[in-house]
Design a protein around this motif. Sequence first.
Motif, PDB file in Angstrom:
ATOM      1  N   GLU A  10       0.830  -1.203   0.000  1.00 52.90           N
ATOM      2  CA  GLU A  10       0.000   0.000   0.000  1.00 52.90           C
ATOM      3  C   GLU A  10       0.866   1.255   0.000  1.00 52.90           C
ATOM      4  OE1 GLU A  10      -3.377   0.410  -0.147  1.00 52.90           O
ATOM      5  OE2 GLU A  10      -3.381  -1.702  -0.633  1.00 52.90           O
ATOM      6  N   SER A  11       1.936   1.251   0.785  1.00 51.98           N
ATOM      7  CA  SER A  11       2.845   2.391   0.860  1.00 51.98           C
ATOM      8  C   SER A  11       4.243   1.858   1.117  1.00 51.98           C
ATOM      9  CB  SER A  11       2.413   3.330   1.988  1.00 51.98           C
ATOM     10  OG  SER A  11       3.252   4.448   2.029  1.00 51.98           O
ATOM     11  N   ALA A  12       5.220   2.313   0.328  1.00 55.09           N
ATOM     12  CA  ALA A  12       6.586   1.840   0.454  1.00 55.09           C
ATOM     13  C   ALA A  12       7.546   2.973   0.139  1.00 55.09           C
ATOM     14  CB  ALA A  12       6.828   0.667  -0.500  1.00 55.09           C
ATOM     15  N   VAL A  13       8.791   2.803   0.526  1.00 53.93           N
ATOM     16  CA  VAL A  13       9.820   3.786   0.202  1.00 53.93           C
ATOM     17  C   VAL A  13      10.497   3.343  -1.090  1.00 53.93           C
ATOM     18  CG1 VAL A  13      11.976   4.843   0.953  1.00 53.93           C
ATOM     19  CG2 VAL A  13      10.171   4.374   2.614  1.00 53.93           C
ATOM     20  N   ALA A  14      10.692   4.301  -2.001  1.00 52.29           N
ATOM     21  CA  ALA A  14      11.354   4.016  -3.272  1.00 52.29           C
ATOM     22  C   ALA A  14      12.510   5.002  -3.436  1.00 52.29           C
ATOM     23  CB  ALA A  14      10.374   4.171  -4.423  1.00 52.29           C
ATOM     24  N   LEU A  15      13.543   4.572  -4.123  1.00 50.65           N
ATOM     25  CA  LEU A  15      14.664   5.431  -4.459  1.00 50.65           C
ATOM     26  C   LEU A  15      14.547   5.776  -5.933  1.00 50.65           C
ATOM     27  CD1 LEU A  15      17.244   6.695  -3.338  1.00 50.65           C
ATOM     28  CD2 LEU A  15      18.463   4.649  -4.082  1.00 50.65           C
ATOM     29  N   VAL A  16      14.514   7.074  -6.255  1.00 52.77           N
ATOM     30  CA  VAL A  16      14.274   7.540  -7.615  1.00 52.77           C
ATOM     31  C   VAL A  16      15.508   8.270  -8.133  1.00 52.77           C
ATOM     32  CG1 VAL A  16      12.822   9.040  -9.039  1.00 52.77           C
ATOM     33  CG2 VAL A  16      11.803   7.753  -7.163  1.00 52.77           C
ATOM     34  N   GLU A  17      15.872   7.996  -9.388  1.00 55.00           N
ATOM     35  CA  GLU A  17      16.962   8.702 -10.044  1.00 55.00           C
ATOM     36  C   GLU A  17      16.396   9.472 -11.237  1.00 55.00           C
ATOM     37  OE1 GLU A  17      19.973   4.977  -9.375  1.00 55.00           O
ATOM     38  OE2 GLU A  17      20.324   6.282 -11.111  1.00 55.00           O
ATOM     39  N   VAL A  18      16.663  10.782 -11.272  1.00 56.61           N
ATOM     40  CA  VAL A  18      16.283  11.630 -12.395  1.00 56.61           C
ATOM     41  C   VAL A  18      17.552  12.361 -12.811  1.00 56.61           C
ATOM     42  CG1 VAL A  18      14.835  13.534 -13.187  1.00 56.61           C
ATOM     43  CG2 VAL A  18      13.931  11.902 -11.510  1.00 56.61           C
ATOM     44  N   GLY A  19      18.080  11.981 -13.954  1.00 51.38           N
ATOM     45  CA  GLY A  19      19.366  12.546 -14.364  1.00 51.38           C
ATOM     46  C   GLY A  19      20.437  12.143 -13.370  1.00 51.38           C
ATOM     47  N   VAL A  20      21.119  13.118 -12.784  1.00 50.08           N
ATOM     48  CA  VAL A  20      22.172  12.829 -11.815  1.00 50.08           C
ATOM     49  C   VAL A  20      21.666  12.924 -10.377  1.00 50.08           C
ATOM     50  CG1 VAL A  20      24.018  13.558 -13.370  1.00 50.08           C
ATOM     51  CG2 VAL A  20      22.994  15.222 -11.830  1.00 50.08           C
ATOM     52  N   GLU A  21      20.405  13.289 -10.202  1.00 45.42           N
ATOM     53  CA  GLU A  21      19.838  13.447  -8.865  1.00 45.42           C
ATOM     54  C   GLU A  21      19.173  12.148  -8.405  1.00 45.42           C
ATOM     55  OE1 GLU A  21      16.846  16.516  -6.507  1.00 45.42           O
ATOM     56  OE2 GLU A  21      16.803  16.445  -8.684  1.00 45.42           O
ATOM     57  N   THR A  22      19.410  11.765  -7.146  1.00 44.94           N
ATOM     58  CA  THR A  22      18.791  10.598  -6.529  1.00 44.94           C
ATOM     59  C   THR A  22      18.084  11.053  -5.256  1.00 44.94           C
ATOM     60  OG1 THR A  22      20.522   9.147  -7.376  1.00 44.94           O
ATOM     61  CG2 THR A  22      19.210   8.307  -5.560  1.00 44.94           C
ATOM     62  N   PHE A  23      16.846  10.610  -5.056  1.00 44.30           N
ATOM     63  CA  PHE A  23      16.125  11.011  -3.849  1.00 44.30           C
ATOM     64  C   PHE A  23      15.114   9.931  -3.461  1.00 44.30           C
ATOM     65  CE2 PHE A  23      14.376  12.997  -7.622  1.00 44.30           C
ATOM     66  CZ  PHE A  23      13.039  12.653  -7.589  1.00 44.30           C
ATOM     67  N   ALA A  24      14.717   9.946  -2.187  1.00 47.37           N
ATOM     68  CA  ALA A  24      13.748   8.988  -1.658  1.00 47.37           C
ATOM     69  C   ALA A  24      12.333   9.505  -1.863  1.00 47.37           C
ATOM     70  CB  ALA A  24      14.003   8.753  -0.174  1.00 47.37           C
ATOM     71  N   CYS A  25      11.440   8.586  -2.169  1.00 43.51           N
ATOM     72  CA  CYS A  25      10.017   8.892  -2.335  1.00 43.51           C
ATOM     73  C   CYS A  25       9.191   7.873  -1.569  1.00 43.51           C
ATOM     74  CB  CYS A  25       9.611   8.804  -3.801  1.00 43.51           C
ATOM     75  SG  CYS A  25      10.200  10.142  -4.814  1.00 43.51           S
ATOM     76  N   THR A  26       7.990   8.280  -1.231  1.00 41.12           N
ATOM     77  CA  THR A  26       7.004   7.338  -0.736  1.00 41.12           C
ATOM     78  C   THR A  26       6.173   6.920  -1.937  1.00 41.12           C
ATOM     79  OG1 THR A  26       6.925   8.401   1.428  1.00 41.12           O
ATOM     80  CG2 THR A  26       5.045   7.009   0.821  1.00 41.12           C
ATOM     81  N   ALA A  27       6.069   5.631  -2.157  1.00 43.06           N
ATOM     82  CA  ALA A  27       5.287   5.089  -3.271  1.00 43.06           C
ATOM     83  C   ALA A  27       3.961   4.568  -2.716  1.00 43.06           C
ATOM     84  CB  ALA A  27       6.064   3.974  -3.955  1.00 43.06           C
ATOM     85  N   ARG A  28       2.859   5.011  -3.318  1.00 45.20           N
ATOM     86  CA  ARG A  28       1.535   4.611  -2.855  1.00 45.20           C
ATOM     87  C   ARG A  28       0.700   4.158  -4.041  1.00 45.20           C
ATOM     88  NH1 ARG A  28      -2.847   7.745  -2.761  1.00 45.20           N
ATOM     89  NH2 ARG A  28      -1.580   9.615  -3.048  1.00 45.20           N
ATOM     90  N   VAL A  29       0.113   2.981  -3.929  1.00 45.36           N
ATOM     91  CA  VAL A  29      -0.757   2.468  -4.988  1.00 45.36           C
ATOM     92  C   VAL A  29      -2.087   3.221  -4.915  1.00 45.36           C
ATOM     93  CG1 VAL A  29      -1.962   0.439  -5.892  1.00 45.36           C
ATOM     94  CG2 VAL A  29       0.333   0.198  -4.909  1.00 45.36           C
ATOM     95  N   GLU A  30      -2.454   3.863  -6.024  1.00 49.59           N
ATOM     96  CA  GLU A  30      -3.701   4.626  -6.085  1.00 49.59           C
ATOM     97  C   GLU A  30      -4.899   3.676  -6.140  1.00 49.59           C
ATOM     98  OE1 GLU A  30      -3.787   7.674  -5.550  1.00 49.59           O
ATOM     99  OE2 GLU A  30      -2.407   8.829  -6.766  1.00 49.59           O
ATOM    100  N   THR A  31      -6.013   4.121  -5.566  1.00 54.56           N
ATOM    101  CA  THR A  31      -7.247   3.331  -5.584  1.00 54.56           C
ATOM    102  C   THR A  31      -8.423   4.248  -5.926  1.00 54.56           C
ATOM    103  OG1 THR A  31      -7.611   3.689  -3.222  1.00 54.56           O
ATOM    104  CG2 THR A  31      -6.403   1.693  -3.849  1.00 54.56           C
ATOM    105  N   GLY A  32      -9.539   3.644  -6.250  1.00 55.29           N
ATOM    106  CA  GLY A  32     -10.782   4.378  -6.452  1.00 55.29           C
ATOM    107  C   GLY A  32     -10.692   5.464  -7.508  1.00 55.29           C
ATOM    108  N   TYR A  33     -11.313   6.602  -7.203  1.00 53.83           N
ATOM    109  CA  TYR A  33     -11.386   7.710  -8.152  1.00 53.83           C
ATOM    110  C   TYR A  33      -9.997   8.205  -8.552  1.00 53.83           C
ATOM    111  CZ  TYR A  33     -12.099  12.293 -10.144  1.00 53.83           C
ATOM    112  OH  TYR A  33     -12.047  13.376 -10.975  1.00 53.83           O
TER     113      TYR A  33
END
Length: 69
Positions: A10-33
């Motif tokens: 339902e909610s997890a921590v993800a590590l994201v790389e965009v170009g040379v930048e790396t940062f932590a995100c919270t990943a959440r599976v969307e539901t409903g509307y």
Amino acid sequence: MCTSSGPARESAVALVEVGVETFACTARVETGYERDARYELFATRHPQLSDYQARTQRRIPIVALSRRR
């Protein structure tokens, strides 16, 4: 690129790389509307998504990433 330390939840921590930048995100599976509205937006921009959905019985998940502070 996005990496996660385990299976989808339902909610997890993800590590994201965009170009040379790396940062932590919270990943959440969307539901409903929220899920349906975002799916329609993505399918409008990427028609192949609707083609794939038509060929499978599973519901394609939409995952929202929120940058952690």
